[in-house]
Structure formats: structure tokens, C-alpha cells
Design a protein around this motif. Structure first.
Motif, mmCIF file in Angstrom:
data_model
loop_
_atom_site.group_PDB
_atom_site.id
_atom_site.type_symbol
_atom_site.label_atom_id
_atom_site.label_comp_id
_atom_site.label_asym_id
_atom_site.label_seq_id
_atom_site.Cartn_x
_atom_site.Cartn_y
_atom_site.Cartn_z
ATOM 1 N N THR A 265 0.829 -1.205 0.000
ATOM 2 C CA THR A 265 0.000 0.000 0.000
ATOM 3 C C THR A 265 0.865 1.257 0.000
ATOM 4 O O THR A 265 2.055 1.216 0.303
ATOM 5 C CB THR A 265 -0.931 0.044 1.220
ATOM 6 N N VAL A 266 0.235 2.370 -0.341
ATOM 7 C CA VAL A 266 0.903 3.672 -0.376
ATOM 8 C C VAL A 266 0.669 4.371 0.960
ATOM 9 O O VAL A 266 -0.454 4.367 1.472
ATOM 10 C CB VAL A 266 0.334 4.525 -1.523
ATOM 11 N N PRO A 267 1.692 4.990 1.564
ATOM 12 C CA PRO A 267 1.489 5.671 2.851
ATOM 13 C C PRO A 267 0.476 6.805 2.736
ATOM 14 O O PRO A 267 0.330 7.439 1.685
ATOM 15 C CB PRO A 267 2.881 6.208 3.198
ATOM 16 N N ARG A 268 -0.220 7.063 3.819
ATOM 17 C CA ARG A 268 -1.114 8.220 3.881
ATOM 18 C C ARG A 268 -0.289 9.506 3.859
ATOM 19 O O ARG A 268 0.902 9.505 4.167
ATOM 20 C CB ARG A 268 -1.932 8.190 5.168
ATOM 21 N N ASP A 269 -0.947 10.597 3.531
ATOM 22 C CA ASP A 269 -0.296 11.903 3.540
ATOM 23 C C ASP A 269 0.125 12.242 4.964
ATOM 24 O O ASP A 269 -0.728 12.386 5.847
ATOM 25 C CB ASP A 269 -1.263 12.959 3.008
ATOM 26 N N PRO A 270 1.418 12.393 5.247
ATOM 27 C CA PRO A 270 1.840 12.685 6.624
ATOM 28 C C PRO A 270 1.428 14.066 7.097
ATOM 29 O O PRO A 270 1.493 14.361 8.293
ATOM 30 C CB PRO A 270 3.364 12.557 6.556
ATOM 31 N N GLU A 271 0.982 14.928 6.166
ATOM 32 C CA GLU A 271 0.591 16.284 6.533
ATOM 33 C C GLU A 271 -0.912 16.415 6.790
ATOM 34 O O GLU A 271 -1.406 17.537 6.948
ATOM 35 C CB GLU A 271 0.997 17.264 5.415
ATOM 36 N N ARG A 272 -1.631 15.293 6.824
ATOM 37 C CA ARG A 272 -3.089 15.407 6.963
ATOM 38 C C ARG A 272 -3.493 15.881 8.351
ATOM 39 O O ARG A 272 -4.605 16.381 8.546
ATOM 40 C CB ARG A 272 -3.770 14.080 6.640
ATOM 41 N N GLY A 273 -2.646 15.732 9.336
ATOM 42 C CA GLY A 273 -2.856 16.340 10.635
ATOM 43 C C GLY A 273 -3.976 15.733 11.451
ATOM 44 O O GLY A 273 -4.430 14.613 11.199
ATOM 45 N N PHE A 274 -4.442 16.531 12.422
ATOM 46 C CA PHE A 274 -5.462 16.107 13.371
ATOM 47 C C PHE A 274 -6.512 17.208 13.492
ATOM 48 O O PHE A 274 -6.266 18.346 13.091
ATOM 49 C CB PHE A 274 -4.827 15.812 14.738
ATOM 50 N N PRO A 275 -7.696 16.905 14.019
ATOM 51 C CA PRO A 275 -8.753 17.927 14.116
ATOM 52 C C PRO A 275 -8.276 19.162 14.868
ATOM 53 O O PRO A 275 -7.582 19.069 15.884
ATOM 54 C CB PRO A 275 -9.875 17.202 14.876
ATOM 55 N N ALA A 276 -8.677 20.328 14.372
ATOM 56 C CA ALA A 276 -8.234 21.596 14.964
ATOM 57 C C ALA A 276 -8.713 21.769 16.398
ATOM 58 O O ALA A 276 -8.058 22.447 17.195
ATOM 59 C CB ALA A 276 -8.726 22.760 14.100
ATOM 60 N N ASP A 277 -9.859 21.167 16.752
ATOM 61 C CA ASP A 277 -10.355 21.304 18.114
ATOM 62 C C ASP A 277 -9.718 20.307 19.069
ATOM 63 O O ASP A 277 -9.840 20.455 20.290
ATOM 64 C CB ASP A 277 -11.872 21.153 18.144
ATOM 65 N N VAL A 278 -9.031 19.299 18.543
ATOM 66 C CA VAL A 278 -8.384 18.293 19.395
ATOM 67 C C VAL A 278 -6.933 18.648 19.666
ATOM 68 O O VAL A 278 -6.439 18.499 20.789
ATOM 69 C CB VAL A 278 -8.472 16.896 18.737
ATOM 70 N N TRP A 279 -6.228 19.133 18.652
ATOM 71 C CA TRP A 279 -4.801 19.376 18.767
ATOM 72 C C TRP A 279 -4.426 20.243 19.975
ATOM 73 O O TRP A 279 -3.510 19.875 20.723
ATOM 74 C CB TRP A 279 -4.282 19.994 17.472
ATOM 75 N N PRO A 280 -5.087 21.387 20.242
ATOM 76 C CA PRO A 280 -4.676 22.205 21.392
ATOM 77 C C PRO A 280 -4.889 21.520 22.737
ATOM 78 O O PRO A 280 -4.270 21.924 23.730
ATOM 79 C CB PRO A 280 -5.563 23.459 21.275
ATOM 80 N N GLN A 281 -5.739 20.506 22.789
ATOM 81 C CA GLN A 281 -6.029 19.840 24.062
ATOM 82 C C GLN A 281 -5.082 18.681 24.360
ATOM 83 O O GLN A 281 -5.130 18.120 25.457
ATOM 84 C CB GLN A 281 -7.470 19.317 24.053
ATOM 85 N N LEU A 282 -4.232 18.319 23.410
ATOM 86 C CA LEU A 282 -3.289 17.240 23.637
ATOM 87 C C LEU A 282 -2.170 17.700 24.565
ATOM 88 O O LEU A 282 -1.875 18.887 24.675
ATOM 89 C CB LEU A 282 -2.696 16.761 22.312
ATOM 90 N N THR A 283 -1.536 16.760 25.224
ATOM 91 C CA THR A 283 -0.427 17.088 26.099
ATOM 92 C C THR A 283 0.782 17.519 25.267
ATOM 93 O O THR A 283 0.871 17.247 24.067
ATOM 94 C CB THR A 283 -0.032 15.880 26.956
ATOM 95 N N ASP A 284 1.714 18.206 25.911
ATOM 96 C CA ASP A 284 2.926 18.627 25.210
ATOM 97 C C ASP A 284 3.686 17.428 24.662
ATOM 98 O O ASP A 284 4.220 17.459 23.553
ATOM 99 C CB ASP A 284 3.828 19.426 26.159
#
Length: 495
Positions: A265-284
Motif C-alpha cells: 500500500t501507499v502511505p497516507r499523507d503525513p501532513e493530513r494532521g489532526f482535528p483543529a479542536d483536538v490538537w490544542p487539548q493534547l499534552t505537550d
């Protein structure tokens, strides 16, 4: 180029000049670019495969595996599971291992639906697992085949298909229950309930006996059917040094390797990121980990990572923490068994469901299993066993499976020790975090994190005295042992 195609291109250039008011040269460039784009192959349902693998699927239709509405429902369910995992499982437990306090998986929690060997991972891992559900959902809702690129997506596809089957059965049960409350007070059949839950699905047909079972889809697209063997397993089956696990899969199936991209298989786009409302709530720690996540193409079977494995530098140049992975599959199995026992105790004795935080579990139960992620395991140990003033340590009880000669093991025992310091790096040739401890006779030594099954606060019971190191040396189980069922040895179970 034929005369007809040349004339068609000239006409297109003149039309472009008239419509856009641009010079001839610019119109020619624009028309040529449009022609090249039109020559590109049309995106197909099998584009997730490498070109070589995709040729094997030429001429096969996605509709041969499932109907449009079956794929639509599966996509909606996968997207819902991904959203629920982000909102609940990712954020609730932070970076520490998950303690499951409910024997039945609730509808809105995803982690209980995953193999138990994933419970000791951190928040970054759970965020990537949630994204695996969303990646499968994006494929399905855009008309592509849900091609699993890695084991995480294999599991996401399995869980989503199982959940979709549950929903179809639930709709049938509601339609046949005279006491069920229907939306709007109007009686609905099973198809009507599904259409109410998923408005984009439309009216579905359930007349086929195999409707919404996804048997053909799973059989054709799942990368590794053996991944089913990980469910409900607490015997370290995922470890590559497990005799039976390796004989069946010939692959390292520990959770940290689930995101290795399959060779076909072909790798997913590594730049697809995560939801904008989830990212700030993740730990450092989670954000740092996700910013440096690797993408592997063609990952092959790996031999086990051992405490002897070298560790690379951190981005800032400082050495990375050494490995805290279980020294062998027996230690991994005992860790999961204790983690399961903690959850059962919280549910049965403390009437807690679900657990609100790692602190609540520690305060009520007094036991903890350290993470399989080095930085998190060190942070846990320092929080639960803080350094005190010079000359005095922290009295703790360590469920320790002390090192044994090759091919043998010692069953873990609870030892009461005085923990003087948590060391991030060993002083020996192998980089393994460890703790300095003092024994009952006043002697000092070290306990490697790779051999620690669990820790707990000292208890009043006379279960773990300040005693010399004892224990019966036993041979490591082999493949023949797993093929010959035997009664459980009660001496091998944790207290």
C-alpha cells in the motif's frame, strides 16, 4: 498528433483567448496544461495500493464487495467511532495507561473495543488510532475502497464493521419491539431506524440475508486476518518472542508497530494532521511525538526490540530515554493481567465506572502499571515515587520479575524496597531506565524498568516483606507448551 486533435486544440485556444482576454501564448499554455491534466488516470477505488498491487485489482468493482449503502453506513460508523475516540478516549486518560473498569464496552468508547495490549500506550498513540478510523471513513465516504494501509487501519475496519452489524441488529430489534419509542411517535421498520440515525444513508433494503454483514469486504481487504488473535489476549501474544505468536504471524504485533505501512500500500499523507479542536487539548508530550511521527513504507517482519537496542538522540540533541518495553513476553503478559485486575477491582470493590483519571485509580486501588512509552513511564514513576530528602527514600512495593538466565524466567513477586532515585539512563552498556533501591539488609542495587510488572503503595498485609530475593527458576514456555493445554498455575498469578 492528428489533424483533428490539432484543430480541436486550436479552437480551444481561440475560445480561451476570447473568454479570458489573454495573449495567444498564455492561452496555449493554459490549454496545454488542461490537456495534460485530462490525460492523468482517473482516480479509482484501488488507489491505496501500490501500482504493482493495483494491477491485481483491475477490472474488479468495489460494488462486488458491498453495495453503495453498505459502504456508506460503514463510512458513517467509522467516522463516528473516530470522533468518539478523539472526544473521550484520547483526552480523558492523557498519556497514561488506560484502566478499564467496565466488563462491557459502552457504545461511545472505542478503546474497550481494541485489543488489550494497546492499553499501555500514550495519548499520541491513541490520537493516531482515532485518525485511523477517520482515514477509513474518508476513503469510504469519498467512494474509495477502505484499503487498510497498516494494522491500525485493519483493526479500525474490523471494529467499524462489527459496530455496523451491531447497529443493523439493533434497528431490527427496535422494529420488532412493541414497547420501543419511535421518533415522532410513528412506528418504524428496521430500515426506517437506520435512515433516522444516519440521514445521509437514505432508504436501505434488508431483504438480503447477507445485507450489511461485510463478509466479502473484510475477506478481500483486511491485510492480516491473524490480527483477530490479539483480542481478549493477556498472554503477551503480540510480542515477537512469544513462540505461538511468532509461529502464526512472523511479525512484531505490539501496539507501537501498528502504524507501519504495509508493503503493498501507499502511505497516507503525513501532513493530513489532526482535528483543529483536538490538537490544542493534547499534552505537550503528545504534540511533540506527533510532530515527529515516521511514515514507513514496506515495513517487514521485525525481530523484537530488546533492552540491548540502541536509542537515537532527541531532536534537541539530548539522548532519548532507554527502552521500558517488557523484557520478554511473560513480563508483557503479567503487566496486562495486573492492569485488568486493577480495572476489575475498581468496578467490583469501589463501584467506579468509568474511571475518571489515573489519579483516581491510584488513590482508590494503590496499584499502577507503567506505560510502555519511555518518557511516560519515567514521568509516572517520578510522580508516584517522588524523591525525598537526602538519605531517605520512598518505601514502595515492586512487582518484579527479576532477570533470569536465557531460556528461563522467575515469576514476579512483590518486594518491599526503599526507592532512592529514578534513573533515566543505565550506567551499563545498555540504555535501560532503572531505579536505585535499598533492600531489607541495607544493600543497594538497581531494578530495570524492563523487569517491572507493576508498583503499589505499601499495604498492611504481610504479602511483601523486606525479604531476600527468592523465587523458583522456571523454563521459558515454548511452542509445544502452548499446544498442550494445562491447568493454570495459581502461583503464577498476581495478588
Amino acid at each position: 498528433m492528428s489533424k483533428n486533435s490539432t484543430r480541436a486544440r486550436d479552437r480551444a485556444v481561440r475560445v480561451y483567448m476570447a473568454e479570458h482576454g489573454v495573449p495567444l501564448s498564455e492561452a496555449r499554455r493554459a490549454v496545454l496544461a488542461d490537456a495534460r491534466e485530462a490525460e492523468q488516470p482517473v482516480a479509482g477505488p484501488w488507489d491505496g495500493f501500490t501500482p504493482t498491487e493495483r494491477r491485481r485489482w483491475e477490472g474488479r468493482k468495489l460494488s462486488d464487495l458491498a453495495t453503495r449503502q453498505e459502504l456508506r453506513l460503514l463510512g458513517e460508523v467509522a467516522a463516528e467511532l473516530g470522533s468518539c475516540m478523539y472526544a473521550l478516549d484520547v483526552l480523558r486518560w492523557g498519556d497514561e495507561p488506560v484502566v478499564l473498569c467496565d466488563p462491557d464496552a459502552p457504545d461511545d468508547h472505542v478503546v474497550p473495543r481494541l485489543p488489550r495490549c494497546s492499553d499501555r500506550q500514550d495519548q499520541a498513540w491513541r490520537a493516531r488510532m482515532a485518525r485511523a478510523f477517520c482515514d477509513i471513513a474518508d476513503d469510504l465516504l469519498s467512494g474509495k475502497a477502505p484499503i487498510a494501509r497498516c494494522h491500525a487501519e485493519d483493526l479500525a475496519l474490523m471494529v467499524a464493521a462489527h459496530k455496523a452489524r451491531e447497529l443493523v441488529q439493533q434497528a431490527k430489534d427496535l422494529a420488532g419491539d412493541p414497547h420501543s419509542v419511535d421518533p415522532g411517535g410513528q412506528p418504524l421498520d428496521a430500515a426506517g431506524h437506520l435512515a433516522h440515525w444516519f440521514p445521509g444513508l437514505g432508504r436501505v433494503s434488508l431483504r438480503r440475508t447477507d445485507a450489511f454483514t461485510y463478509h466479502d469486504l473484510e475477506e478481500a481487504l483486511l491485510g492480516e486476518a491473524e490480527v483477530y488473535l490479539l483480542w481478549d489476549d493477556d498472554q503477551g501474544f503480540e510480542c515477537p518472542d512469544h513462540p505461538l505468536g511468532w509461529s502464526v504471524m512472523h511479525e512484531d504485533m505490539r501496539a507501537e508497530r501498528w502504524f507501519d505501512t504495509f508493503a503493498t500500500t501507499v502511505p497516507r499523507d503525513p501532513e493530513r494532521g489532526f482535528p483543529a479542536d483536538v490538537w490544542p487539548q493534547l499534552t505537550d508530550h503528545a504534540r511533540r511525538s506527533l510532530q515527529h511521527e515516521p511514515v514507513w513504507l514496506g515495513a517487514e517482519a521485525q525481530q523484537p526490540d530488546t533492552p540491548q537496542a540502541a536509542t537515537g538522540p532527541r531532536p534537541g540533541g539530548a539522548p532519548s530515554p532507554g527502552t521500558v518495553l517488557a523484557a520478554n513476553f511473560m513480563v508483557a503478559a503479567w503487566r496486562q493481567q495486573v492492569l485488568t485486575l486493577i480495572g476489575e477491582t475498581m468496578y467490583e470493590q469501589h463501584r467506579v465506572w468509568p474511571a475518571e483519571s489515573p489519579e483516581q485509580v491510584w488513590n482508590l486501588d494503590g496499584r499502577a502499571v507503567l506505560s510502555d512509552v519511555p518518557a511516560i513511564a519515567l514521568a509516572q514513576a517520578r510522580r508516584l515515587m517522588p524523591d525525598t530528602e537526602a538519605g531517605r527514600g520512598q518505601v514502595m512495593e515492586i512487582y518484579w520479575a527479576r532477570p533470569a538466565p536465557a531460556g528461563h524466567y522467575y515469576p514476579p513477586l512483590w518486594f518491599r524496597v526503599d526507592v532512592w532515585k529514578i534513573e533515566e539512563h543505565s550506567s551499563g552498556p545498555h540504555d535501560v531506565p532503572w531505579m536505585r533501591v535499598r533492600w531489607a539488609d541495607g544493600s543497594l542495587s538497581g531494578i530495570a524498568f524492563t523487569d517491572v510488572v507493576a508498583i503499589r503503595r505499601p499495604c498492611a498485609q504481610d504479602l511483601s516483606p523486606w525479604a531476600p530475593v527468592t523465587g523458583e527458576l522456571k523454563p521459558m514456555p515454548t511452542l509445544a507448551d502452548f499446544r498442550r493445554p494445562e491447568a493454570d498455575d495459581p502461583d503464577d498469578l498476581p495478588d
